[in-house]
Design a protein around this motif. Structure first.
Motif, PDB file in Angstrom:
ATOM      1  N   THR A 129       0.676  -1.359  -0.277  1.00 59.44           N
ATOM      2  CA  THR A 129      -0.203   0.246  -0.105  1.00 59.44           C
ATOM      3  C   THR A 129       1.187   1.513   0.227  1.00 59.44           C
ATOM      4  O   THR A 129       0.079   2.143   0.390  1.00 59.44           O
ATOM      5  CB  THR A 129      -1.474  -0.111   1.516  1.00 59.44           C
ATOM      6  N   LYS A 131       3.869   3.551  -1.618  1.00 57.59           N
ATOM      7  CA  LYS A 131       4.463   4.264  -3.438  1.00 57.59           C
ATOM      8  C   LYS A 131       5.337   3.396  -3.688  1.00 57.59           C
ATOM      9  O   LYS A 131       5.573   2.200  -5.150  1.00 57.59           O
ATOM     10  CB  LYS A 131       4.772   4.947  -3.435  1.00 57.59           C
ATOM     11  N   GLU A 134       3.595  -0.237  -5.307  1.00 60.46           N
ATOM     12  CA  GLU A 134       2.106   0.455  -5.839  1.00 60.46           C
ATOM     13  C   GLU A 134       1.537  -1.443  -6.702  1.00 60.46           C
ATOM     14  O   GLU A 134       0.742  -1.235  -7.528  1.00 60.46           O
ATOM     15  CB  GLU A 134       1.823   1.962  -5.878  1.00 60.46           C
ATOM     16  N   ASN A 138      -1.714  -2.989  -8.136  1.00 58.19           N
ATOM     17  CA  ASN A 138      -2.374  -2.261  -9.007  1.00 58.19           C
ATOM     18  C   ASN A 138      -2.574  -3.714  -9.312  1.00 58.19           C
ATOM     19  O   ASN A 138      -3.205  -4.165 -10.279  1.00 58.19           O
ATOM     20  CB  ASN A 138      -1.025  -1.943  -9.833  1.00 58.19           C
TER      21      ASN A 138
END
Length: 585
Positions: A129, A131, A134, A138
Motif C-alpha cells: 500500500t 508508493k 504499488e 495494481n
C-alpha cells in the motif's frame, strides 16, 4: 516422553472434559448401548469403526488403530505435542496450567514463529500500500479484487530486493536464523536472502486464525509461477486447507474445492464464502478428513485443462472413501471460476452449482466422451466402460442408472443388469483376494516383528499382552505378579515400559486412568493400551490365567538364556544337560 504434570491438575482436567462431548465437536457420534460410534476422523471410511468408551474416557478406531484419552485425541486431531494439547484442553475447561516446571520450549518457539509470520504479513500488506509497492496493489486490483477483499485475505507484495524485508524484520527483533527456520529467508554463500521477492503474497491461515505460511505469485508468466512456504515447525502443507478458516463460518453445509488461491478469493468476493483450496499438493488423508468434518457435500471445481482434470479424478477417488456427496463441476464458459465470474457474473456460477452432476453422473459422462452413441459400436463401448462404474453401487442406485442407460441406448434393462451383476461378482472376488492378501501381509509383518523384536515369538507376545491387559483391569493382581516377574522378564520394550509405569503408579496408590498415562506414551502406544483394555479375550478376571502367561514368559526367558550359552565353554555334564533342554527332555 513428555513432561509429567501433577495428578491433581490432571484429575480436575478429566472431571471437566467429557470425552464424548470433546470428540463430538469433531465426529458425529451415535449411541450404541453404553458406547458411542462414528466415522473415524483420522482416516477415510464409510462404515463407522471409531468407538468412544465413556466409562474409561477413551476411544479406539478398529480401522486405523488410533486410540487414547482426551489429551491423545487433541494431540492427533490438532497436530500438537503433549503440553500444547493439555494447554488447549485446560483453556477449554477454564483451568490454569500448573506452576510446576515443564518443558515448553517448543510451545514458545511455535508462538514466536506465529508472531513472526504475523509481522511478515503486516509488512507485505503495508509495503504493497506504499508508493514503492504499488505494482503489487495494481496487480491485485487488475485481477478484479476490491480493497475490502484484499484486506480481508491479508494480501500483500514482497519487494524486489535483498534488504528491505530482512531489515524490517530485524528491526522487529527477529534474527536471520529465526527467519530461516520459518522459511521466510534462504541461505546462499553470500548470506541470507528473502525467499519471496517481487511477488504478490497470500497468507495461509489455519483454523485458529494464525498465519502459518505464505504463497507468492509472480506478476507475469515467468517461472516458477508460485513459491510456497516449505514445511516448518508450525506448517505442514498436507495438513491444511486454504480459506477453511473463513469457509467454516459460511453457514453452508457444502464446500467448493478449487485448485488455487485466486479462484477461492474470487468466489468469496462474489459471495460464495464456502470456497476452499488445497495447498499445491494432491489431496492428502488429513485434508480429506478436514473437508469431511466441515461439510456433507463437496463441489469439485478444477481447471478444465488436462492437469486439472487429472487432479479432479484423483480427488474423486480419495473423497469417494468418505460419506461425502461429491459433485464434480463441468463448465465450458471459462477455464476456472475466476474467469467465469469475470465474464458472466455470480449468477452464472450459481447456476453451475445448482446444475452440478453427482460423482456417478460425472463418471458416466467421462465414459461416453469421444464416442458416437448413434452407432452400435459406440453404444457397446460405452456400456463396457459404464458397467464397472455401476457395479459397486447399492441396489437402488443400480436400478436408477441401469434404467436410464436402457432408455438412452435402447438396450434391454435385463441385458445391462446381467453385465453389472457379473462385474459385481468379479469386483467382490477381487476385493476378497485383496483383503486376504492384505491380511496375509499384515500377519506376516506381525510375525516378522514379533520374532525379530528382541528375538521373541508370538506366544510370548500374547502372554505379555494378556498380563498388561489384566493388570489394567485388575490392579490388585500387581502384588502376585511382582512376586514372580520383574520388568527385565518382559521381552518387548513396549510391554516392559507399560509394566514399569503401571507397577509404579499402582504401587504408590495412584490412578492408572488413561489421562495419567498419556504423558508416558506416544499417541501410537496409547492406542495399543486402549485396545488392550477393551480386548475381552485378553483380560482375565482370575489370576490363574495370568499365572499361565507368567509361566510362558519364564519359559521364553529360559530359552533365551539357553540360546546365549556357548557350548564350547561347558563341561561334558553341562553340555549334556543343555542338549536335553534343547530337545525338551
Amino acid at each position: 516422553m513428555a513432561t509429567r504434570l501433577n495428578d491433581q491438575f490432571l484429575e480436575q482436567l478429566r472431571d471437566r472434559i467429557d470425552i464424548e462431548d470433546l470428540i463430538g465437536e469433531y465426529v458425529d457420534l451415535k449411541r450404541a448401548g453404553r458406547l458411542t460410534k462414528g466415522l473415524c476422523p483420522f482416516h477415510s471410511e464409510k462404515t463407522p469403526s471409531f468407538v468412544v468408551y465413556p466409562e474409561s474416557q477413551s476411544y479406539y478406531c478398529f480401522g486405523c488403530t488410533k486410540g487414547g484419552d482426551a489429551i491423545t485425541f487433541i494431540r492427533d486431531i490438532e497436530n500438537l505435542d503433549y503440553i500444547e494439547a493439555v494447554k488447549m484442553l485446560a483453556d477449554k475447561a477454564g483451568l490454569q496450567m500448573p506452576n510446576e516446571q515443564y518443558d515448553d520450549t517448543i510451545i514458545k518457539k511455535k508462538k514466536r514463529m506465529l508472531e513472526m509470520n504475523k509481522e511478515a504479513a503486516r509488512f507485505f500488506y503495508q509495503y504493497m500500500t506504499s508508493k514503492e509497492g504499488e505494482i503489487g496493489l495494481n496487480y491485485w486490483l487488475g485481477r478484479g479484487l476490491t480493497p475490502q477483499t484484499i484486506k480481508h485475505f491479508g494480501l500483500g507484495y514482497a519487494p524486489n530486493d535483498w534488504n528491505t524485508f530482512i531489515n524490517y524484520m530485524r528491526s522487529k527483533g527477529y534474527s536471520a536464523q529465526e527467519l530461516y527456520e520459518g522459511d521466510l529467508v534462504r541461505k546462499s554463500e553470500k548470506g541470507f536472502y528473502p525467499f519471496f521477492r517481487n511477488r504478490v503474497m497470500t497468507p495461509i491461515i489455519d483454523l485458529r486464525g494464525n498465519i502459518i505460511a505464505f504463497g507468492g505469485r509472480v506478476l507475469d508468466d515467468s517461472k516458477p509461477k508460485y513459491l510456497n512456504t516449505s514445511d516448518t515447525l508450525i506448517y505442514k502443507k498436507g495438513n491444511n486447507i486454504f480459506a477453511l478458516n473463513f469457509a467454516k463460518s459460511s453457514g453452508e453445509d457444502s464446500l467448493i474445492l478449487c485448485e488455487g488461491y485466486m479462484d477461492v478469493i474470487a468466489l468469496h468476493q462474489a459471495g460464495f464464502t464456502n470456497a476452499v483450496a488445497g495447498l499445491g499438493t494432491a489431496l492428502t488423508p488429513e485434508q480429506v478428513r478436514l473437508i469431511s468434518h466441515y461439510c456433507s457435500k463437496v463441489y469439485l471445481s478444477y481447471d478444465s485443462d488436462e492437469a486439472g482434470q487429472k487432479a479432479l479424478r484423483s480427488a474423486i477417488d480419495k473423497l469417494s472413501e468418505t460419506n461425502l456427496n461429491i459433485h464434480p463441476l463441468k463448465y465450458s464458459e471459462g477455464k476456472d471460476p475466476d474467469e467465469i465470474i469475470k465474464k458472466f457474473g455470480p449468477e452464472r456460477w450459481k447456476s453451475i452449482l445448482s446444475g452440478a452432476m453427482n460423482e456417478i453422473e460425472y463418471k458416466l459422462l467421462t465414459c461416453r466422451e469421444g464416442l458416437d452413441l448413434t452407432t452400435d459400436d459406440g453404444r457397446i463401448k460405452y456400456l463396457r466402460l459404464a458397467v464397472p462404474v455401476l457395479a459397486p453401487l447399492g441396489a437402488i442406485e443400480k436400478d436408477v442408472y441401469i434404467s436410464r442407460l436402457s432408455e438412452e441406448l435402447s438396450v434391454s434393462r435385463d441385458a445391462i443388469m446381467a453385465q453389472v451383476v457379473d462385474a459385481e461378482k468379479r469386483l467382490n472376488r477381487n476385493r476378497r483376494r485383496a483383503d486376504y492378501g492384505s491380511l496375509d501381509k499384515s500377519f506376516n509383518e506381525y510375525k516378522d516383528k514379533a520374532s525379530t523384536r528382541n528375538d521373541f515369538g508370538i506366544r510370548a507376545h500374547k502372554a505379555e499382552e494378556a498380563i498388561i491387559a489384566s493388570l489394567q483391569s485388575n490392579p490388585d493382581f500387581l502384588k502376585k505378579i511382582e512376586e514372580q516377574l520383574t520388568p527385565d522378564d518382559f521381552l518387548s520394550d513396549f510391554y516392559r515400559h507399560a509394566y514399569e509405569v503401571l507397577r509404579d503408579r499402582i504401587g504408590s496408590g495412584q490412578s492408572i486412568d488413561f489421562i495419567y498415562l498419556s504423558s508416558e506414551f506416544s499417541p501410537e502406544e496409547m492406542g495399543r493400551l486402549v485396545k488392550l483394555q477393551n480386548s475381552g479375550d485378553l483380560i482375565s478376571n482370575t489370576f490363574r490365567e495370568v499365572q499361565d502367561c507368567i509361566n510362558v514368559l519364564k519359559e521364553e526367558n529360559e530359552k533365551k538364556k539357553v540360546d546365549k550359552i556357548n557350548p564350547a565353554s561347558l563341561s561334558d555334564e553341562e553340555f549334556l544337560k543343555l542338549f536335553k533342554d534343547k530337545r525338551g527332555e
